[in-house]
Design a protein around this motif. Structure first.
Motif, mmCIF file in Angstrom:
data_model
loop_
_atom_site.group_PDB
_atom_site.id
_atom_site.type_symbol
_atom_site.label_atom_id
_atom_site.label_comp_id
_atom_site.label_asym_id
_atom_site.label_seq_id
_atom_site.Cartn_x
_atom_site.Cartn_y
_atom_site.Cartn_z
ATOM 1 N N ALA A 1 9.338 -15.402 0.691
ATOM 2 C CA ALA A 1 10.307 -14.656 -0.120
ATOM 3 C C ALA A 1 9.807 -13.263 -0.441
ATOM 4 N N LEU A 2 8.595 -13.177 -0.984
ATOM 5 C CA LEU A 2 8.149 -11.921 -1.584
ATOM 6 C C LEU A 2 6.641 -11.793 -1.503
ATOM 7 N N VAL A 3 6.176 -10.630 -1.087
ATOM 8 C CA VAL A 3 4.756 -10.310 -1.191
ATOM 9 C C VAL A 3 4.628 -8.908 -1.779
ATOM 10 N N ILE A 4 3.829 -8.802 -2.832
ATOM 11 C CA ILE A 4 3.498 -7.506 -3.440
ATOM 12 C C ILE A 4 1.987 -7.364 -3.361
ATOM 13 N N ARG A 5 1.510 -6.334 -2.681
ATOM 14 C CA ARG A 5 0.074 -6.208 -2.411
ATOM 15 C C ARG A 5 -0.423 -4.793 -2.669
ATOM 16 N N LEU A 6 -1.432 -4.702 -3.516
ATOM 17 C CA LEU A 6 -2.210 -3.475 -3.693
ATOM 18 C C LEU A 6 -3.586 -3.737 -3.123
ATOM 19 N N GLY A 7 -3.898 -3.083 -2.002
ATOM 20 C CA GLY A 7 -5.190 -3.256 -1.356
ATOM 21 C C GLY A 7 -5.908 -1.926 -1.208
ATOM 22 N N HIS A 8 -6.954 -1.911 -0.386
ATOM 23 C CA HIS A 8 -7.753 -0.691 -0.218
ATOM 24 C C HIS A 8 -8.279 -0.641 1.210
ATOM 25 N N ARG A 9 -7.355 -0.433 2.151
ATOM 26 C CA ARG A 9 -7.718 -0.353 3.565
ATOM 27 C C ARG A 9 -8.362 0.987 3.902
ATOM 28 N N ASN A 10 -7.807 2.063 3.387
ATOM 29 C CA ASN A 10 -8.339 3.397 3.655
ATOM 30 C C ASN A 10 -9.463 3.687 2.669
ATOM 31 N N GLN A 11 -10.697 3.451 3.090
ATOM 32 C CA GLN A 11 -11.850 3.591 2.205
ATOM 33 C C GLN A 11 -12.232 5.045 1.952
ATOM 34 N N LYS A 12 -11.574 5.997 2.605
ATOM 35 C CA LYS A 12 -11.901 7.412 2.414
ATOM 36 C C LYS A 12 -11.272 7.994 1.148
ATOM 37 N N VAL A 13 -10.328 7.274 0.567
ATOM 38 C CA VAL A 13 -9.656 7.743 -0.647
ATOM 39 C C VAL A 13 -9.651 6.613 -1.665
ATOM 40 N N PRO A 14 -9.444 6.914 -2.937
ATOM 41 C CA PRO A 14 -9.353 5.837 -3.928
ATOM 42 C C PRO A 14 -8.188 4.901 -3.630
ATOM 43 N N ALA A 15 -8.289 3.687 -4.124
ATOM 44 C CA ALA A 15 -7.182 2.744 -3.988
ATOM 45 C C ALA A 15 -5.942 3.315 -4.680
ATOM 46 N N GLY A 16 -4.788 2.880 -4.234
ATOM 47 C CA GLY A 16 -3.544 3.419 -4.755
ATOM 48 C C GLY A 16 -3.124 2.818 -6.084
ATOM 49 N N ILE A 17 -1.868 3.065 -6.440
ATOM 50 C CA ILE A 17 -1.272 2.574 -7.684
ATOM 51 C C ILE A 17 0.017 1.839 -7.327
#
Length: 514
Positions: free
Chosen positions: A322-338
């Protein structure tokens, strides 16, 4: 024959400029420039000549009349409407060389142009299978360079790189775009890609993009003021996909409504490219069926800010998640997102026990790890948490039928769920999850109102797990079938509000906090 017509156009979506234009527009029939409706004749030069003349004269309608017209790469220019008439077919060349040396050009391109349109009740057909045969022939003969051909990949698919698989439509940096009524089909890559564009209106189109992998139905990349309505997508990859590829760019003020989607990936997806921002996104009345992955996937893993999302009225049948909400950190060159301020309401999803896209020409790749049916999930990472998500009037019906021997682990070992911080985001990315209905981790301010989770078959897991959540409100959560106790497991949860929890049996056994 040349003729004139009047066009009246008004846009009322917030963020657009409300304009009404009345103008006489000249028509340029491609047959008058030498185009011939014969599948053996390439009409690129004739079609481009009509476009060039129309643009040079201040604008006009370039008409593709009834018949089958083959073309290579054409460049749409300012103030030109490409009108594909009823019973007209604009066929992409089936010869790889017609898309240029090196990286293949899209079939229809436009860069930094204004007031452009593709309209009509005709069809743009990329002739993907025939083009693929030519690509394979050249690859096997060693006359075409390819960095991925025969190279193993996580999906176990042997496929040429996207550099050798042309998109059908790609507009970059354009303003005031109208795509209406057309059918687009049989591409080898993303069917249509709108990048860094503004004031884009897409209405009543039909997309059949099941020819090959990576056939996203539509990709809206770092665009502002977009209205997508009343359209159908049947895609071998994501159906409707919003992306942000520019660190300084954003998908902003996007409205999507009244669409039907079938996908061998996810139906409506934010990401995975997520470098800049996603802001003020409104989704309404989406019908999903036979979709392998998620009905709704909201993902930021490359540093993007994703906020102010409002999604309502989603119905999905035979859909894997149904639903996936994901905050990850794939791009290690910048801070994780919001990831914050998301509202999702009025959703009903039926999740089967089997593979939802089984039997389609291009199925989604099998998850190779042992697993049972995957729950919906909201997951952040340590130090970067999902914030302020409201789920209201949500019903998820699972077929169930879990087996313990498929990677079972007990509820007292929640720490065994891997973080997978830099991984590609997906509802199956963690492997087996310890809940069958809903799983939440590393999140703040989660409000659930009137959620129903059902499971027809057996299952050995709790229905609902929240792990490391600050500020969790469960109001009107209904779980009518008790598969095992506890039904709700709360671990490291603070600021808890429980109201009107409806679970059969003993309340103390059904809800466990630890």
């Amino acid at each position: 024959m040349k003729y004139f017509f009047k066009i009246f156009f008004a846009v009322l979506l917030p963020g657009f400029t409300s304009i009404t234009v009345s103008a006489q527009i000249k028509t340029y029939n491609i047959k008058h420039y030498g185009a011939i409706a014969d599948v053996k004749i390439n009409n690129t030069a004739a079609i481009q000549k009509a476009i060039d003349e129309a643009s040079a004269n201040g604008g006009g309608r370039v008409l593709v009349p009834a018949g089958k017209f083959v073309t290579g790469v054409i460049n749409l220019k300012s103030n030109v409407e490409l009108h594909i008439d009823k019973n007209a077919f604009l066929l992409g060349s089936a010869i790889r060389a017609d898309y240029g040396e090196g990286k293949a050009s899209p079939l229809i391109v436009s860069n930094n142009q204004r007031h452009i349109a593709i309209t009509g009740q005709g069809t743009i057909d990329g002739q993907g299978l025939d083009l693929l045969k030519d690509i394979y022939r050249r690859l096997n003969a060693g006359t075409l360079a390819d960095t991925e051909w025969r190279k193993p990949n996580p999906w176990h698919q042997m496929r040429p790189t996207e550099d050798n698989r042309p998109k059908l439509i790609e507009f970059k940096g354009c303003d005031d775009i109208n795509i209406k009524d057309i059918t687009i089909k049989n591409g080898l890559c993303w069917i249509q890609n709108y990048k860094n564009c503004s004031n884009l209106v897409i209405d009543s189109i039909k997309v059949e993009s099941v020819t090959y992998w990576n056939n996203d139905g539509i990709d809206i990349v770092d665009c502002k003021n977009v209205k997508l309505t009343n359209s159908f997508f049947n895609a071998a990859d994501d159906g409707i996909c919003l992306k942000s590829e520019d660190r300084d760019g954003a998908c902003e003020n996007i409205y999507v409504a009244n669409c039907r989607v079938r996908s061998s990936a996810s139906a409506v997806k934010f990401g995975t490219a997520s470098h800049g921002a996603f802001k003020k996104i409104t989704i309404r009345n989406i019908s999903v069926y036979d979709t392998y992955r998620s009905a709704i996937a909201i993902e930021t893993v490359d540093g993007a800010t994703l906020e102010d999302i409002d999604i309502r009225d989603i119905t999905a049948t035979n859909t894997g998640n149904a639903l996936v909400i994901r905050l990850g950190h794939r791009n290690q060159k910048v801070p994780a997102g919001i990831l914050r301020r998301v509202y999702i309401g009025n959703v009903k999803v039926d999740v089967p026990a089997g593979k939802p896209d089984a039997g389609y020409t291009m199925e989604g790749p099998l998850v190779t790890i042992p697993h049972n049916v995957f729950p919906s999930s909201i997951t952040g990472i340590p130090g970067s948490r999902v914030e302020d998500v409201t789920l209201e009037n949500i019903t998820i019906n699972y077929a169930g039928g879990a087996k313990k021997e498929r990677a079972y682990f007990g509820i007292d070992t929640l720490e065994k769920v891997p973080e997978r911080i830099p991984n590609y985001p997906e509802f199956s990315m963690f492997g087996e999850l310890p809940a069958w209905g809903f799983y939440i981790r590393h999140a703040d301010g989660i409000m659930i109102k009137n959620m129903v989770l059902t499971c027809k078959g057996t299952d050995y897991r709790p229905a609902f797990i929240a792990d490391d959540v600050k500020g969790l409100s469960l109001t009107g959560l209904s779980i009518p079938q008790v598969k095992r106790t506890p039904v709700i497991l709360l671990n490291k949860v603070s600021g808890l509000v429980l109201k009107n929890i409806r679970i059969p049996g003993n309340a103390e056994k059904n809800i466990k906090a630890q």
